[in-house]
Design a protein around this motif. Structure first.
Motif, PDB file in Angstrom:
ATOM      1  N   GLY A  62       0.782  -1.230   0.000  1.00  0.00           N
ATOM      2  CA  GLY A  62       0.000   0.000   0.000  1.00  0.00           C
ATOM      3  C   GLY A  62       0.811   1.274   0.000  1.00  0.00           C
ATOM      4  O   GLY A  62       0.240   2.376   0.007  1.00  0.00           O
ATOM      5  N   HIS A  63       2.121   1.147  -0.024  1.00  0.00           N
ATOM      6  CA  HIS A  63       2.997   2.321  -0.088  1.00  0.00           C
ATOM      7  C   HIS A  63       3.594   2.424  -1.490  1.00  0.00           C
ATOM      8  O   HIS A  63       4.138   1.446  -2.016  1.00  0.00           O
ATOM      9  CB  HIS A  63       4.124   2.217   0.938  1.00  0.00           C
ATOM     10  CG  HIS A  63       3.657   2.222   2.355  1.00  0.00           C
ATOM     11  ND1 HIS A  63       3.268   3.373   3.009  1.00  0.00           N
ATOM     12  CD2 HIS A  63       3.508   1.212   3.251  1.00  0.00           C
ATOM     13  CE1 HIS A  63       2.903   3.082   4.246  1.00  0.00           C
ATOM     14  NE2 HIS A  63       3.040   1.776   4.424  1.00  0.00           N
ATOM     15  N   ARG A  64       3.507   3.606  -2.052  1.00  0.00           N
ATOM     16  CA  ARG A  64       4.046   3.844  -3.399  1.00  0.00           C
ATOM     17  C   ARG A  64       5.256   4.775  -3.319  1.00  0.00           C
ATOM     18  O   ARG A  64       5.261   5.741  -2.569  1.00  0.00           O
ATOM     19  CB  ARG A  64       2.976   4.489  -4.287  1.00  0.00           C
ATOM     20  CG  ARG A  64       1.815   3.567  -4.621  1.00  0.00           C
ATOM     21  CD  ARG A  64       0.670   4.317  -5.282  1.00  0.00           C
ATOM     22  NE  ARG A  64      -0.351   3.409  -5.782  1.00  0.00           N
ATOM     23  CZ  ARG A  64      -1.541   3.792  -6.232  1.00  0.00           C
ATOM     24  NH1 ARG A  64      -1.861   5.084  -6.229  1.00  0.00           N
ATOM     25  NH2 ARG A  64      -2.411   2.902  -6.673  1.00  0.00           N
ATOM     26  N   LEU A  65       6.251   4.455  -4.126  1.00  0.00           N
ATOM     27  CA  LEU A  65       7.455   5.283  -4.231  1.00  0.00           C
ATOM     28  C   LEU A  65       7.586   5.763  -5.663  1.00  0.00           C
ATOM     29  O   LEU A  65       7.612   4.959  -6.592  1.00  0.00           O
ATOM     30  CB  LEU A  65       8.697   4.487  -3.829  1.00  0.00           C
ATOM     31  CG  LEU A  65      10.049   5.192  -4.025  1.00  0.00           C
ATOM     32  CD1 LEU A  65      10.152   6.431  -3.131  1.00  0.00           C
ATOM     33  CD2 LEU A  65      11.207   4.231  -3.738  1.00  0.00           C
ATOM     34  N   LEU A  66       7.654   7.087  -5.826  1.00  0.00           N
ATOM     35  CA  LEU A  66       7.833   7.721  -7.116  1.00  0.00           C
ATOM     36  C   LEU A  66       8.998   8.694  -7.001  1.00  0.00           C
ATOM     37  O   LEU A  66       9.314   9.153  -5.908  1.00  0.00           O
ATOM     38  CB  LEU A  66       6.590   8.501  -7.555  1.00  0.00           C
ATOM     39  CG  LEU A  66       5.223   7.855  -7.691  1.00  0.00           C
ATOM     40  CD1 LEU A  66       4.614   7.482  -6.355  1.00  0.00           C
ATOM     41  CD2 LEU A  66       4.272   8.794  -8.421  1.00  0.00           C
ATOM     42  N   SER A  67       9.593   9.039  -8.132  1.00  0.00           N
ATOM     43  CA  SER A  67      10.676  10.028  -8.132  1.00  0.00           C
ATOM     44  C   SER A  67      10.530  10.946  -9.330  1.00  0.00           C
ATOM     45  O   SER A  67      10.301  10.492 -10.454  1.00  0.00           O
ATOM     46  CB  SER A  67      12.048   9.353  -8.184  1.00  0.00           C
ATOM     47  OG  SER A  67      12.304   8.629  -7.002  1.00  0.00           O
ATOM     48  N   ALA A  68      10.651  12.234  -9.069  1.00  0.00           N
ATOM     49  CA  ALA A  68      10.601  13.235 -10.133  1.00  0.00           C
ATOM     50  C   ALA A  68      12.005  13.784 -10.360  1.00  0.00           C
ATOM     51  O   ALA A  68      12.788  13.936  -9.414  1.00  0.00           O
ATOM     52  CB  ALA A  68       9.656  14.374  -9.765  1.00  0.00           C
ATOM     53  N   LEU A  69      12.312  14.062 -11.611  1.00  0.00           N
ATOM     54  CA  LEU A  69      13.621  14.615 -11.971  1.00  0.00           C
ATOM     55  C   LEU A  69      13.430  16.022 -12.526  1.00  0.00           C
ATOM     56  O   LEU A  69      12.728  16.223 -13.516  1.00  0.00           O
ATOM     57  CB  LEU A  69      14.315  13.741 -13.013  1.00  0.00           C
ATOM     58  CG  LEU A  69      15.712  14.205 -13.441  1.00  0.00           C
ATOM     59  CD1 LEU A  69      16.698  14.086 -12.277  1.00  0.00           C
ATOM     60  CD2 LEU A  69      16.210  13.399 -14.642  1.00  0.00           C
ATOM     61  N   ARG A  70      14.040  16.987 -11.842  1.00  0.00           N
ATOM     62  CA  ARG A  70      14.027  18.376 -12.304  1.00  0.00           C
ATOM     63  C   ARG A  70      15.358  18.661 -12.985  1.00  0.00           C
ATOM     64  O   ARG A  70      16.432  18.456 -12.405  1.00  0.00           O
ATOM     65  CB  ARG A  70      13.828  19.336 -11.142  1.00  0.00           C
ATOM     66  CG  ARG A  70      13.947  20.813 -11.528  1.00  0.00           C
ATOM     67  CD  ARG A  70      13.986  21.697 -10.291  1.00  0.00           C
ATOM     68  NE  ARG A  70      12.756  21.559  -9.547  1.00  0.00           N
ATOM     69  CZ  ARG A  70      11.650  22.249  -9.809  1.00  0.00           C
ATOM     70  NH1 ARG A  70      11.642  23.134 -10.787  1.00  0.00           N
ATOM     71  NH2 ARG A  70      10.568  22.073  -9.098  1.00  0.00           N
ATOM     72  N   GLN A  71      15.298  19.150 -14.219  1.00  0.00           N
ATOM     73  CA  GLN A  71      16.499  19.553 -14.942  1.00  0.00           C
ATOM     74  C   GLN A  71      16.353  21.031 -15.296  1.00  0.00           C
ATOM     75  O   GLN A  71      15.302  21.462 -15.773  1.00  0.00           O
ATOM     76  CB  GLN A  71      16.667  18.731 -16.215  1.00  0.00           C
ATOM     77  CG  GLN A  71      16.844  17.241 -15.974  1.00  0.00           C
ATOM     78  CD  GLN A  71      16.746  16.449 -17.282  1.00  0.00           C
ATOM     79  OE1 GLN A  71      15.684  16.349 -17.878  1.00  0.00           O
ATOM     80  NE2 GLN A  71      17.864  15.911 -17.718  1.00  0.00           N
ATOM     81  N   GLU A  72      17.391  21.793 -15.062  1.00  0.00           N
ATOM     82  CA  GLU A  72      17.337  23.211 -15.408  1.00  0.00           C
ATOM     83  C   GLU A  72      18.716  23.707 -15.809  1.00  0.00           C
ATOM     84  O   GLU A  72      19.739  23.264 -15.272  1.00  0.00           O
ATOM     85  CB  GLU A  72      16.784  24.029 -14.244  1.00  0.00           C
ATOM     86  CG  GLU A  72      17.489  23.844 -12.922  1.00  0.00           C
ATOM     87  CD  GLU A  72      16.776  24.547 -11.777  1.00  0.00           C
ATOM     88  OE1 GLU A  72      15.933  25.417 -12.052  1.00  0.00           O
ATOM     89  OE2 GLU A  72      17.080  24.226 -10.622  1.00  0.00           O
ATOM     90  N   ARG A  73      18.712  24.588 -16.772  1.00  0.00           N
ATOM     91  CA  ARG A  73      19.967  25.167 -17.230  1.00  0.00           C
ATOM     92  C   ARG A  73      20.343  26.342 -16.332  1.00  0.00           C
ATOM     93  O   ARG A  73      19.494  27.173 -15.998  1.00  0.00           O
ATOM     94  CB  ARG A  73      19.848  25.624 -18.686  1.00  0.00           C
ATOM     95  CG  ARG A  73      19.651  24.461 -19.648  1.00  0.00           C
ATOM     96  CD  ARG A  73      19.749  24.902 -21.094  1.00  0.00           C
ATOM     97  NE  ARG A  73      19.516  23.779 -21.988  1.00  0.00           N
ATOM     98  CZ  ARG A  73      20.447  22.904 -22.359  1.00  0.00           C
ATOM     99  NH1 ARG A  73      21.691  23.058 -21.913  1.00  0.00           N
ATOM    100  NH2 ARG A  73      20.164  21.908 -23.157  1.00  0.00           N
ATOM    101  N   LEU A  74      21.619  26.387 -15.958  1.00  0.00           N
ATOM    102  CA  LEU A  74      22.111  27.433 -15.069  1.00  0.00           C
ATOM    103  C   LEU A  74      22.692  28.569 -15.898  1.00  0.00           C
ATOM    104  O   LEU A  74      23.800  28.475 -16.433  1.00  0.00           O
ATOM    105  CB  LEU A  74      23.163  26.865 -14.120  1.00  0.00           C
ATOM    106  CG  LEU A  74      22.708  25.696 -13.249  1.00  0.00           C
ATOM    107  CD1 LEU A  74      23.853  25.217 -12.364  1.00  0.00           C
ATOM    108  CD2 LEU A  74      21.515  26.081 -12.407  1.00  0.00           C
ATOM    109  N   LEU A  75      21.920  29.607 -16.029  1.00  0.00           N
ATOM    110  CA  LEU A  75      22.359  30.777 -16.782  1.00  0.00           C
ATOM    111  C   LEU A  75      22.205  31.991 -15.871  1.00  0.00           C
ATOM    112  O   LEU A  75      21.126  32.588 -15.773  1.00  0.00           O
ATOM    113  CB  LEU A  75      21.512  30.946 -18.050  1.00  0.00           C
ATOM    114  CG  LEU A  75      21.894  32.099 -18.988  1.00  0.00           C
ATOM    115  CD1 LEU A  75      23.357  31.990 -19.416  1.00  0.00           C
ATOM    116  CD2 LEU A  75      20.972  32.126 -20.200  1.00  0.00           C
TER     117      LEU A  75
END
Length: 309
Positions: A62-75
């Motif tokens: 009953g426990h779910r594990l998800l992962s989000a990936l944030r990508q951003e350019r550093l300018l």
């Protein structure tokens, strides 16, 4: 795998998806490499990283594990400004006139577009714990803004999701101040740590103290002057230590030695995915139980009106 921070949300309504259906929904919003013109992108990734292949969902008991990936350019804005200033100076010198504000804005957009593909890319993974039994979502993010970004991605992936931040009948600041000032008021399984943040009612600012005796006379005198605890380090029955914040965020999570040893001695056959799932379910069960206990100490959960899906 062990979470460091936790922002908690009560689920009011969410689509009733099977594990396979949820996996498909996450796959449809998977993290993709940034295009040359993309400043940032957010999508789902495998919690186990490369070892997990493209498995973006782990569901156990009953426990779910998800992962989000944030990508951003550093300018950096300073880099853009320097290039714009140089071009403005060149134009003014060669044409003998002042560059208008409108022209500067257009130059800034042009420079940003030109420099963006050459900017470094920063990637940051954020884990999500979804307790389907207690209808809670916990996000391992240092800030609530980042947590809300992940909720927006989850809402987009599911089609609808109605949640509100978890809240308690007794304000955490009031409870923390009471526990700090009156040892007899502390729940039996609660022990104070050595870190506190005290806010004044007026304009006297915030006082932060680390590695101090929270039962000392100095702390008591500060409370008597009207200061209130906005952050408080604590231990719950030796299983979990944390810093409770006034918005009910749990920061600086550290799990007890017994739990870590249980994970270390689990028979996972040196399988990295099995190890990830073992750590996760041990952590999720401990968090679930201790959050229920914490909310009880805070007078129970506040019933809030759900936000629109």
């Amino acid at each position: 795998m062990w979470f460091k921070h936790l922002h908690l949300y009560r689920i009011h309504s969410a689509p009733d998806l099977t594990q396979a259906e949820l996996s498909d929904a996450l796959d449809a919003h998977a993290a993709m490499p940034l295009g040359s013109a993309d400043a940032r992108r957010l999508g789902w990734t495998a919690p186990a990283g490369r070892l997990g292949g493209d498995q973006r969902l782990h569901e156990i008991q009953g426990h779910r594990l998800l992962s989000a990936l944030r990508q951003e350019r550093l300018l950096p804005a300073s880099v853009v400004k320097e290039e714009v200033d140089e071009q403005v100076a060149t134009i003014e010198a060669s044409e003998g006139r002042k560059v208008t504000r409108k022209e500067k804005t257009a130059l800034k957009e042009q420079v940003t577009e030109e420099l963006l593909p050459r900017a470094f890319v920063r990637s940051q993974k954020t884990d999500v714990w979804w307790d389907t039994r207690r209808q809670l979502i916990g996000i391992n993010a240092s800030s609530r803004t980042r947590a809300e970004d992940i909720l927006d991605l989850l809402r987009e992936s599911l089609g609808s999701l109605s949640v509100t931040p978890l809240t308690s009948q007794t304000l955490p600041m009031r409870a923390m101040t009471t526990w700090l000032g009156d040892p007899a008021s502390r729940p039996a399984d609660l022990q104070l740590g050595d870190q506190v943040e005290l806010k004044a009612k007026g304009d006297d600012g915030v006082l932060r103290a680390r590695q101090v005796d929270l039962d000392s006379d100095e702390i008591q005198q500060l409370l008597e002057s009207g200061r209130q605890a906005s952050k408080l380090a604590m231990h719950i029955e030796g299983r979990l230590s944390l810093v409770l914040h006034e918005d009910l965020a749990l920061k600086s999570l550290r799990f007890g030695d017994a739990l870590i040893e249980e994970a270390d001695h689990a028979d996972d056959g040196d399988d990295a995915l099995a190890r990830l799932e073992t750590d996760f379910i041990l952590m999720a069960n401990a968090l679930s139980d201790d959050i229920v206990r914490l909310i009880e100490w805070l007078g129970g959960e506040t019933q809030r009106e759900p936000s629109a899906p």
